[in-house]
Motif scaffolding. Structure first.
Motif: not given
Length: 214
Positions: A1-11
């Motif tokens: 989930m942290n990886g997904f959340r990080g990619k979401f914020h980056a995008m």
């Protein structure tokens, strides 16, 4: 989930820095889907004697991670595309749904209509659509060309040859008032942001050669 959340914020940050809009879901992108008919999104239906067997079932098309914005005075869209295969019968008794294909794609709008022209790197696999030759062996040996107007495509690609051959081979399609490129990736969340500018720059280069006064 942290990886997904990080990619979401980056995008989201990537889009915000450019003044682009960003949507995690592409459920409202019906008009965009209409622009995408053709490879790899909508392939010809397999025949009943397809090798090794026909997979019977509908395809479901889903867009996500959709970014809209401007690029070199053109309107651009970057997004993730997933084609899900609903399996009714695959010859081995399987049923259900599988996420079989996943791409990152980018699209630029054009100011005037252009005939259908699709260019894809040649691979050992049979092409999905019939091809034409340009008369330039450098192009014909490296790319498969599908076009509505073979003569126009040959002239256009001879002019484009330096730009095509000096860059990494990339699939793209130009049709009516849009030009599109796509890259297959494993089904992981998020858009590889380091590839966005390269994809859009390639499209802008092709569009500029085909429509130099645009």
């Amino acid at each position: 989930m942290n990886g997904f959340r990080g990619k979401f914020h980056a995008m989201r940050a990537f889009a915000a820095e450019r003044g682009w809009t960003f949507a995690l879901s592409g459920e409202k992108e019906g008009a965009l889907l209409e622009q995408l008919h053709g490879e790899p999104f909508h392939l010809p239906e397999p025949t009943t004697d397809a090798f090794p067997y026909p997979v019977l079932g509908r395809h479901r098309h889903r867009l996500s991670d959709v970014m809209h914005g401007g690029f070199r005075d053109r309107s651009a869209v970057v997004f993730t595309y997933t084609r899900e295969q609903e399996i009714l019968d695959d010859g081995f008794g399987r049923r259900g749904r599988e996420n079989s294909c996943h791409w990152i794609a980018a699209l630029l709008d054009l100011p005037a209509p252009v005939p259908l022209l699709q260019v894809t790197p040649r691979t050992p696999a049979p092409a999905a659509y019939p091809g034409v030759t340009t008369g330039d062996p450098r192009v014909d040996e490296r790319f498969h060309v599908h076009a509505a107007d073979a003569a126009w495509a040959a002239r256009a690609l001879r002019d484009l040859a330096p730009a095509l051959l000096d860059r990494p081979a990339r699939a793209w399609r130009i049709s009516s008032t849009s030009i599109l490129t796509w890259t297959w990736i494993p089904p992981t969340p998020g858009i590889p942001l380091d590839q966005v500018d390269a994809a859009l720059d390639h499209l802008a280069t092709v569009a500029g050669c085909l429509m130099p006064s645009a």
